[in-house]
Design a protein around this motif. Structure first.
Motif, short mmCIF file in Angstrom:
data_model
loop_
_atom_site.label_atom_id
_atom_site.label_comp_id
_atom_site.label_asym_id
_atom_site.label_seq_id
_atom_site.Cartn_x
_atom_site.Cartn_y
_atom_site.Cartn_z
N LEU A 22 -104.88 62.34 -29.88
CA LEU A 22 -103.84 61.48 -29.29
C LEU A 22 -104.39 60.65 -28.14
O LEU A 22 -104.09 59.46 -28.01
N PHE A 23 -105.20 61.28 -27.31
CA PHE A 23 -105.79 60.54 -26.19
C PHE A 23 -106.67 59.41 -26.69
O PHE A 23 -106.62 58.28 -26.17
N CYS A 24 -107.49 59.69 -27.69
CA CYS A 24 -108.39 58.66 -28.23
C CYS A 24 -107.60 57.52 -28.88
O CYS A 24 -107.97 56.35 -28.76
N ALA A 25 -106.50 57.86 -29.56
CA ALA A 25 -105.68 56.83 -30.19
C ALA A 25 -105.05 55.90 -29.16
O ALA A 25 -105.07 54.68 -29.30
N VAL A 26 -104.48 56.50 -28.11
CA VAL A 26 -103.84 55.70 -27.06
C VAL A 26 -104.88 54.88 -26.29
O VAL A 26 -104.67 53.69 -26.00
N ALA A 27 -106.00 55.50 -25.96
CA ALA A 27 -107.06 54.79 -25.23
C ALA A 27 -107.59 53.63 -26.05
O ALA A 27 -107.83 52.53 -25.52
N SER A 28 -107.75 53.84 -27.35
CA SER A 28 -108.25 52.77 -28.23
C SER A 28 -107.26 51.61 -28.27
O SER A 28 -107.66 50.44 -28.31
N TYR A 29 -105.97 51.92 -28.27
CA TYR A 29 -104.93 50.87 -28.28
C TYR A 29 -105.06 49.98 -27.04
O TYR A 29 -105.03 48.74 -27.15
N ALA A 226 -108.48 41.99 -38.10
CA ALA A 226 -109.53 42.11 -37.09
C ALA A 226 -109.10 43.06 -35.98
O ALA A 226 -109.92 43.84 -35.48
N LYS A 227 -107.83 43.00 -35.60
CA LYS A 227 -107.33 43.90 -34.56
C LYS A 227 -107.40 45.36 -35.03
O LYS A 227 -107.83 46.24 -34.26
N ASN A 228 -106.98 45.63 -36.26
CA ASN A 228 -107.00 47.01 -36.78
C ASN A 228 -108.44 47.52 -36.90
O ASN A 228 -108.72 48.70 -36.62
N TRP A 229 -109.34 46.65 -37.33
CA TRP A 229 -110.75 47.05 -37.44
C TRP A 229 -111.33 47.36 -36.07
O TRP A 229 -112.09 48.32 -35.91
N LEU A 230 -110.97 46.55 -35.09
CA LEU A 230 -111.44 46.80 -33.72
C LEU A 230 -110.89 48.12 -33.20
O LEU A 230 -111.61 48.90 -32.57
N TRP A 231 -109.61 48.39 -33.48
CA TRP A 231 -109.02 49.67 -33.04
C TRP A 231 -109.75 50.83 -33.69
O TRP A 231 -110.02 51.85 -33.03
N LEU A 232 -110.06 50.72 -34.97
CA LEU A 232 -110.75 51.81 -35.66
C LEU A 232 -112.12 52.05 -35.05
O LEU A 232 -112.53 53.22 -34.87
N ASN A 233 -112.83 50.99 -34.71
CA ASN A 233 -114.15 51.15 -34.08
C ASN A 233 -114.03 51.87 -32.74
O ASN A 233 -114.81 52.78 -32.44
N TYR A 234 -113.07 51.44 -31.93
CA TYR A 234 -112.87 52.10 -30.64
C TYR A 234 -112.46 53.56 -30.83
O TYR A 234 -112.92 54.45 -30.10
N PHE A 235 -111.59 53.80 -31.80
CA PHE A 235 -111.10 55.17 -32.03
C PHE A 235 -112.23 56.09 -32.46
O PHE A 235 -112.38 57.20 -31.93
N LEU A 236 -113.03 55.65 -33.42
CA LEU A 236 -114.13 56.49 -33.91
C LEU A 236 -115.16 56.73 -32.81
O LEU A 236 -115.69 57.83 -32.67
N THR A 237 -115.44 55.69 -32.03
CA THR A 237 -116.40 55.84 -30.93
C THR A 237 -115.90 56.82 -29.88
O THR A 237 -116.66 57.68 -29.40
#
Length: 272
Positions: A22-29, A226-237
């Protein structure tokens, strides 16, 4: 005691994983929105610079011609006026054609000659009061990808001067390199639209910017893919970083407990 600690740790571990996700999801957003804002802010600065540079260049051109025409005091597009316009092109570093329209006649003249006024109508859509310029643009810019040139003008009692400003075209050329955006509209502070490029969905998320240095307002359409792909990159990182921190924390806690137990055993042996 060790068994109790292991049972407690096993019960807490799933909740720790859920909290981390949850923290990673919110931080990525928030990271995504910060990245989009920063990317578009940089574009706005570039667009503002293009607009200011275009108006400054146009103002320099028009003032030079204005002074020459006031000197000859012509009342129509005469050979003397054409010579002034031709000499300006030949002797100055500016190669943009300046058009002159005398209010007493229905023709317009430039360095390439005199011609009848035809084609689409241009109307005044705004002004740059600090430079004494007026902004003109074609009237039928109502399609979904309007890209009509704008003209800067200086208006006088007996003649009007016009010169094209490339700022709108330059903005359109830069937009494809804004990978997070698939659309852009630019408005003057009075609501007049200078540019609109739509390549995304009609209900796409947008982000607005009000320029601090010009009278322009920018509206970027955000590319959802592009926004969703960027979120996924941040989330996985962030998940990878959090997982490593959790793993090393787990190892360090086990090592700390082992050191504590070894110290307790040595103390008990020494006491015996």
């Amino acid at each position: 005691m060790l068994k109790f600690d292991n049972m407690t740790r096993n019960k807490q571990f799933p909740w720790l994983i859920i909290a981390m996700v949850l923290f990673c999801a919110v931080a990525s957003y928030y990271f995504v929105h910060h990245t989009i804002f920063k990317t578009f802010s940089i574009k706005v600065v570039k667009f503002d610079n293009l607009y200011v540079e275009g108006l400054t260049k146009a103002n320099h051109n028009l003032k030079a011609i204005q002074n020459e025409l006031h000197g000859i005091q012509a009342k129509a597009c005469s050979a003397e006026v054409l010579q002034v316009l031709t000499d300006h092109i030949l002797t100055s570093n500016e190669q943009d054609l300046v058009w002159v329209k005398y209010l007493s006649e229905s023709v317009i003249c430039s360095a390439i000659g005199t011609t009848q006024i035809y084609g689409p109508k241009y109307v005044k859509v705004g002004e740059s009061s600090e430079r004494g310029l007026y902004i003109f643009q074609q009237t039928n810019n109502n399609n979904s990808n309007a890209l009509w040139p704008i003209y800067a003008a200086r208006l006088f009692d007996n003649f009007e001067l016009f010169v094209s400003v490339d700022a709108v075209q330059n903005m359109a050329d830069i937009l494809p390199y804004a990978t997070l955006s698939n659309g852009l509209s630019v408005h003057l502070s009075n609501g007049s639209e200078l540019l609109r490029i739509d390549h995304g969905a009609a209900d796409a998320e947008t982000m607005n910017f009000y320029s601090a240095t010009t009278d322009l307002r920018y509206c970027f359409s955000i590319d959802a893919a592009a926004k969703n792909w960027l979120w996924l990159n941040y989330f996985l990182t962030s998940m990878l970083a959090s997982g490593l921190m959790l793993f090393f924390g787990y190892l360090m806690s086990g090592l700390a407990k082992q050191l504590y137990l070894n110290r307790g055993i040595r103390n008990s042996v020494s006491i015996d």
